[in-house]
Design a protein around this motif. Structure first.
Motif, short mmCIF file in Angstrom:
data_model
loop_
_atom_site.label_atom_id
_atom_site.label_comp_id
_atom_site.label_asym_id
_atom_site.label_seq_id
_atom_site.Cartn_x
_atom_site.Cartn_y
_atom_site.Cartn_z
N LEU A 432 11.79 24.63 7.31
CA LEU A 432 11.47 24.23 8.68
C LEU A 432 12.68 24.01 9.57
O LEU A 432 12.55 24.04 10.79
CB LEU A 432 10.60 22.97 8.66
CG LEU A 432 9.15 23.23 8.25
CD1 LEU A 432 8.38 21.92 8.12
CD2 LEU A 432 8.47 24.14 9.26
N MET A 433 13.86 23.80 8.99
CA MET A 433 15.04 23.67 9.84
C MET A 433 15.29 24.94 10.66
O MET A 433 15.37 24.88 11.89
CB MET A 433 16.26 23.29 9.01
CG MET A 433 16.29 21.83 8.60
SD MET A 433 17.85 21.39 7.84
CE MET A 433 17.43 19.78 7.16
N PRO A 434 15.40 26.11 10.02
CA PRO A 434 15.59 27.32 10.83
C PRO A 434 14.33 27.73 11.59
O PRO A 434 14.41 28.22 12.72
CB PRO A 434 15.99 28.38 9.80
CG PRO A 434 15.44 27.89 8.51
CD PRO A 434 15.51 26.40 8.58
N PHE A 435 13.15 27.54 10.99
CA PHE A 435 11.92 28.00 11.62
C PHE A 435 11.57 27.21 12.88
O PHE A 435 10.89 27.72 13.77
CB PHE A 435 10.76 27.95 10.63
CG PHE A 435 10.83 28.97 9.54
CD1 PHE A 435 11.67 30.07 9.66
CD2 PHE A 435 10.07 28.85 8.39
CE1 PHE A 435 11.76 31.03 8.65
CE2 PHE A 435 10.15 29.80 7.37
CZ PHE A 435 11.00 30.89 7.51
N THR A 436 11.98 25.94 12.94
CA THR A 436 11.70 25.12 14.12
C THR A 436 12.95 24.88 14.96
O THR A 436 12.87 24.23 16.01
CB THR A 436 11.12 23.74 13.72
OG1 THR A 436 12.11 23.01 12.97
CG2 THR A 436 9.86 23.90 12.90
#
Length: 488
Positions: A432-436
């Motif tokens: 979720l760090m890169p995806f968000t």
């Protein structure tokens, strides 16, 4: 574990002894080189922060810095000043290779969500309050206690997630990965290049820079990252002179942030028009007590955990973490970071925080605060040398982020992927760090998943009491919009 050696203190110079350079297996030359690399990798903020804050107006229709016209020069000067002073403070007080500058994400949040509800002075007052609250949490030991309460493998996941995040930042800033304009009507939100294919001279410059830094790195060339940034910048200037690619604002094939060209003048006097533009309690009157408190909470939670993840990732990459997975001088690091948040608000340039781009300097060999001091001095110099700093396009600097992303990804082997109790939270943290595009969202999702899984398995005693507190705070963080509407 932090490497320990026993250099001859009688032969080590005062600079070496103060920063423990030999003790950490480094040299003064390496630290200076690492400081330069970190600065060149972070220098984009001098250009980007004015672009984010400078064109937004407050409820009075005023631009940041006052007046009816954007004052980008003043925001750039204030950005450099606070980044320089606070980075030097981090290096001297905490002796840690982690520089400070205006936090991305938080500045956009201020420009879009906060300034629309109050004046710029009121908005910056919120930032000052948020920084002071975090400082109190540090001095009381709460922030450090939370850090110790996080399971070791989740800390590893945070480092890996940040590695993927900064690699994505590199690809996006270079134009290699682009958002599809009509993503709502398509099955995928991003694509290769502007049209599904790579095109444009800036993308080619980035590709050459990436190849250069990889080749230099695998051949163990000293100064690989710095050499690649300087060399690619020279190439970018030549390409722009011949091809006239222009800015991405005019063409999808243009340069992302700044067009590389030799400036008319190298030195210019700074404009400090944003300094002191804050009203400490004005937001409570203009937006209401509940709204002001919720905005402070949102700012605080993002700052609180971004720094925790960043300093862990930097420490892991530099091999400085202690046996419990914490960096040396943890409290000092957190104190300086908290002061930086308040200082950014007081200077009118948004909250300042620790920068994950410091990993590029660590990748170059930096292990001490001397590198951070060098980065800080370069930020101060950039107040006068802004025309020269602005010739470095992001396409020349971000290949370093992609390489460092790979280096941080190597830590993924420290997670037991067969143990679902930690593997699922770790996966959510990393994904979720890169995806968000948010470190805090990844950390929050991982923490909540960890607590929920332990509850589902009836293992409540394995959850540290502070993890319950943090999980509850993240529930509020993720539900901040409906909560705000409820009290509005």
């Amino acid at each position: 574990m932090c490497p320990v050696s026993t250099p001859d203190s009688a032969t080590a110079g005062p600079l070496d002894r103060f920063f423990k350079i030999s003790q950490r297996g480094s040299t003064i030359g390496t630290e200076v080189r690492g400081g330069f690399v970190t600065f060149f990798t972070m220098a984009y903020i001098i250009v980007l922060n004015p672009l984010i804050l400078g064109y937004a107006t407050d409820t009075d229709g005023q631009f940041l810095g006052g007046g009816a016209e954007p004052n980008l020069a003043a925001i750039a000067a204030g950005t450099s000043l606070v980044a320089g002073v606070m980075s030097i403070l981090m290096g001297v007080v905490a002796n840690y290779p982690m520089a400070i500058a205006t936090g991305l994400g938080l500045n956009a949040f201020l420009a879009v969500a906060v300034a629309s509800q109050m004046t710029w002075a009121d908005a910056m007052g919120l930032v000052v309050i948020e920084g002071l609250v975090i400082l109190v949490l540090v001095l009381t030991g709460f922030r450090e206690a939370v850090f110790h309460a996080v399971p070791a493998q989740l800390k590893v996941a945070i480092s890996v997630g940040i590695g993927l995040f900064i690699a994505l930042i590199g690809f996006v800033d270079a134009g290699w990965v682009r958002r599809i304009p009509d993503a709502a009507q398509t099955t995928v939100p991003v694509q290769l290049g502007a049209t599904g294919q790579l095109s444009g001279w800036p993308v080619l410059v980035f590709a050459i820079g990436l190849i250069a830094v990889i080749v230099l790195w695998v051949r163990k060339v000293r100064g690989a990252i710095l050499i690649s940034i300087i060399g690619t910048t020279v190439l970018a200037i030549v390409v722009e002179t011949l091809a006239d690619a222009g800015s991405s604002a005019d063409s999808a094939k243009g340069w992302a942030l700044n067009v590389p060209s030799w400036p008319d003048k190298v030195v210019d006097l700074p404009d400090f028009g944003t300094l002191g533009e804050f009203n400490l309690l004005g937001s409570f009157e203009s937006a209401g007590v509940v709204t002001a408190l919720l905005l402070i909470f949102t700012l605080m939670l993002a700052d609180f955990f971004d720094t925790m993840g960043t300093m862990t990732a930097i420490g892991a990459e530099a091999n400085l973490l202690q046996a419990d997975g914490t960096p040396p001088n943890t409290r000092r690091i957190l104190v300086v970071d908290s002061v930086a948040a308040a200082a950014g608000g007081a200077a009118g340039v948004s909250s300042n925080t620790s920068y994950i781009e410091s990993a590029s300097g660590v990748g170059e060999g930096a292990r001490t605060g001397l590198a951070t001091v060098v980065t800080g001095l370069l930020f101060l110099a950039s107040m006068f040398l802004a025309p020269l700093v602005n010739i470095i396009p992001s396409e020349a600097a971000v290949p370093a982020l992609v390489l460092v992303g790979f280096l941080m990804m190597q830590q993924v082997g420290g997670i037991d992927w067969k143990d679902v109790e930690i593997a699922i939270p770790a996966f959510l943290t990393i994904a979720l760090m890169p995806f968000t595009y948010s470190i805090s969202v990844g950390i929050g999702a991982g923490f909540l998943a960890y607590v929920i899984i332990k509850v589902a398995l009836g293992k409540l005693r394995e959850v540290h009491p502070l993890m319950w507190v943090v999980a509850a705070l993240f529930v509020v963080y993720f539900a901040i919009n409906p909560i705000t509407r409820l009290f509005s």
